[in-house]
Design an enzyme around this catalytic site. Structure first.
Site, PDB file in Angstrom:
ATOM      1  CE1 TYR A 117      45.165  49.642  36.369  1.00 28.40           C
ATOM      2  CE2 TYR A 117      44.708  49.041  38.647  1.00 28.40           C
ATOM      3  CZ  TYR A 117      44.609  48.782  37.292  1.00 28.40           C
ATOM      4  OH  TYR A 117      43.951  47.663  36.877  1.00 28.40           O
ATOM      5  CD  GLU A 133      49.762  40.052  45.284  1.00 25.95           C
ATOM      6  OE1 GLU A 133      49.352  40.455  46.390  1.00 25.95           O
ATOM      7  OE2 GLU A 133      49.360  40.531  44.203  1.00 25.95           O
ATOM      8  CD  GLU A 147      51.210  46.152  45.659  1.00 22.62           C
ATOM      9  OE1 GLU A 147      51.794  45.059  45.664  1.00 22.62           O
ATOM     10  OE2 GLU A 147      50.076  46.309  45.152  1.00 22.62           O
ATOM     11  CG  HIS A 184      45.877  39.731  44.531  1.00 22.52           C
ATOM     12  ND1 HIS A 184      46.214  41.061  44.521  1.00 22.52           N
ATOM     13  CD2 HIS A 184      44.614  39.648  44.012  1.00 22.52           C
ATOM     14  CE1 HIS A 184      45.203  41.760  43.995  1.00 22.52           C
ATOM     15  NE2 HIS A 184      44.232  40.928  43.682  1.00 22.52           N
ATOM     16  CB  ALA A 185      46.605  32.775  44.841  1.00 20.38           C
ATOM     17  CG  ASN A 205      42.244  44.339  46.432  1.00 18.72           C
ATOM     18  OD1 ASN A 205      41.480  44.564  47.385  1.00 18.72           O
ATOM     19  ND2 ASN A 205      43.301  45.091  46.170  1.00 18.72           N
ATOM     20  NE  ARG A 216      45.235  40.134  39.979  1.00 17.59           N
ATOM     21  CZ  ARG A 216      45.671  41.263  40.525  1.00 17.59           C
ATOM     22  NH1 ARG A 216      46.892  41.352  40.972  1.00 17.59           N
ATOM     23  NH2 ARG A 216      44.878  42.311  40.629  1.00 17.59           N
ATOM     24  CB  SER A 273      54.310  41.043  47.205  1.00 17.88           C
ATOM     25  OG  SER A 273      54.044  39.880  46.443  1.00 17.88           O
ATOM     26  CG  PHE A 274      57.269  42.565  43.698  1.00 21.65           C
ATOM     27  CD1 PHE A 274      58.274  43.437  43.270  1.00 21.65           C
ATOM     28  CD2 PHE A 274      56.831  41.579  42.814  1.00 21.65           C
ATOM     29  CE1 PHE A 274      58.844  43.310  42.026  1.00 21.65           C
ATOM     30  CE2 PHE A 274      57.401  41.455  41.561  1.00 21.65           C
ATOM     31  CZ  PHE A 274      58.404  42.330  41.174  1.00 21.65           C
TER      32      PHE A 274
HETATM   33 ZN   LIG Z   1      47.984  41.908  45.168  1.00 25.81          ZN
END
Ligand SMILES: [Zn+2]
Length: 446
Positions: free
Chosen positions: A379, A199, A401, A196-197, A270, A250, A324-325
């Site tokens: 989730y 983060e 995270e 995820h870019a 992801n 992201r 994160s986060f």
């Molecule tokens: Zn992530």
């Protein structure tokens, strides 16, 4: 004669200046224009029902959670203009406490851009040898560091280029081993980040681990007893885009998975793995932040990670995906509410990690929580890396995270003054977790 040319050149200069200012203003405006009218809120659920309500609202109202909702802490969420009224009405209905983080998300991002110019404008000293941990580094700097480490530690470190991203950037990871990956009985630990870019705190944690296994070895047994694979930037296109164009980007940057992908590029890496792909917590809409792609492994970046798993899964004992986060350590299963038969050990090892992190942490950082993904953040998400790894038989598969900003701050960034803190405490957590898994294996044998 003399006056007019001077005057006209003066006016020319003023005009050029004005044009430059306008271009800059247009650039700044264009950078974050997607967020015009957006607001961000902290929400504070206090029960599982609250969290469930937030998750459902998230899907219905296109909310963008920067940290997952959890009953023990506040979460930060971005809300698009057209759904703000309904968002507040629903929060009041469910009696979920909330407060505004940024009235004007675009202005907050513009302000962050100013700060980031100072935070990211870093020149590596010694050709990449000295890695600063007081600023966020772009892709070139991270790759220069990886190259430098592999040159200086040729006996133990190999840099692998596993292909190229959608936009043609190299996909790189390091293999670190005191026995050149030749000992078949040695277990492998695989840690990645940057899927995820946006983060940004995750990649420095992985480069710090590289540092602790090469230039600053304080746990030689852990270096000797395991082989390591470390991939700090799974998604280099997205990472670069989050530096140059859109801070909160992201996804990947592919445009070939759907006709709409030209307007809305990228896939959530992801959600792109071939395990429970397409299950709940994913979207078939390319404009969604959790778009899963048109098929499993549609993304070349994710296929590179798949190939690492396929080559080494028999020897892997631990996989960690750094995100994160939220200060959480999550473990499978995450695609549905079933419990892994390995969950007892997964819990014990992650509890050992949390204990070590707590001992090294700062009072203003939230305490970590750990647990099965579904039971911790309520989730489910199909196609995630940790479930894919666990399904291949890798026993200790985790999503971290990492810590982020907490309530009350103006912008969206974790101040770079905390980067080194997050790196050091997370490394100590990983060491404690690995030590615990060794003890559990000895117990199982006896
Ligand atoms: Zn992530």
């Amino acid at each position: 004669m003399g006056f007019y040319p001077t005057c006209s050149s003066h006016f020319k200069r003023v005009k050029i200046k004005l044009i430059l200012i306008l271009i800059m203003a247009a650039y700044i405006f264009a950078r974050n224009e997607h967020y015009i009218g957006w607001k961000s809120y902290f929400v504070r659920p206090i029960s599982k029902d609250h969290v469930r309500a937030l998750v459902i609202l998230g899907e219905k109202l296109d909310l963008d959670f920067l940290s997952p909702p959890h009953p023990e802490r506040e979460a930060l969420v971005l809300v698009p203009p057209k759904h703000q009224l309904e968002f507040i009405t629903r929060l009041k209905y469910f009696t979920i406490k909330y407060w505004t983080h940024a009235e004007n998300v675009k202005a907050a991002l513009d302000h962050d851009d100013e700060l980031l110019r100072n935070w990211t404008n870093v020149i590596l000293r010694g050709g990449g040898t000295v890695m600063p941990y007081n600023s966020y580094l772009n892709l070139d700097a991270i790759y220069a560091y990886m190259h430098d480490v592999s040159m200086r530690h040729q006996k133990t470190v190999t840099m692998v280029t596993a292909g190229h991203s959608f936009e043609g950037r190299p996909l790189r990871y390091l293999k670190i081993s005191t026995t050149n990956f030749q000992r078949r009985l040695k277990k492998i630990i695989f840690i990645d980040s940057g899927i995820h870019a946006r983060e940004w705190i995750a990649p420095p944690v992985v480069t710090w681990i590289i540092h602790k296994l090469t230039d600053d070895v304080t746990e030689p047994k852990i270096l000797d007893d395991f082989d390591w694979i470390l991939m700090p930037i799974v998604n280099p296109d997205g990472y670069e885009f989050s530096f140059s164009k859109k801070r909160l980007w992201r996804k990947t940057r592919s445009t070939d998975t759907n006709p709409k992908s030209y307007r809305c590029p990228g896939v959530d890496g992801n959600r792109n793995f071939d395990f429970a792909w397409g299950a709940t917590g994913t979207s078939s809409n390319p404009c969604s932040e959790i778009y899963r792609g048109n098929k499993a492994f549609s993304e070349v970046e994710i296929r590179a990670v798949r190939d690492i798993f396929q080559t080494y899964f028999n020897r892997m004992s631990m996989y960690i995906s750094m995100h994160s986060f939220g200060s959480m350590i999550l473990y499978p299963w995450g695609h549905n509410s079933s419990v892994s038969k390995y969950s007892f050990n997964l819990h014990l090892a992650s509890s050992a990690m949390i204990k070590a992190i707590k001992n090294a942490s700062l009072p203003n950082f939230p305490a970590y929580v750990n647990g099965n993904s579904v039971q911790t953040i309520f989730y489910t998400a199909g196609g995630a890396a940790d479930d894919y790894a666990h399904n291949l038989g890798i026993p200790y598969s985790y999503t971290f995270e990492l810590p982020g900003l907490s309530g009350g701050m103006e912008g969206f960034e974790l101040d770079p003054m905390y980067i080194e803190q997050v790196c050091t405490e997370t490394w100590l957590g990983i060491v404690a977790g690995i030590t615990k898994t060794i003890k559990l294996a000895e117990k199982d044998r006896s």
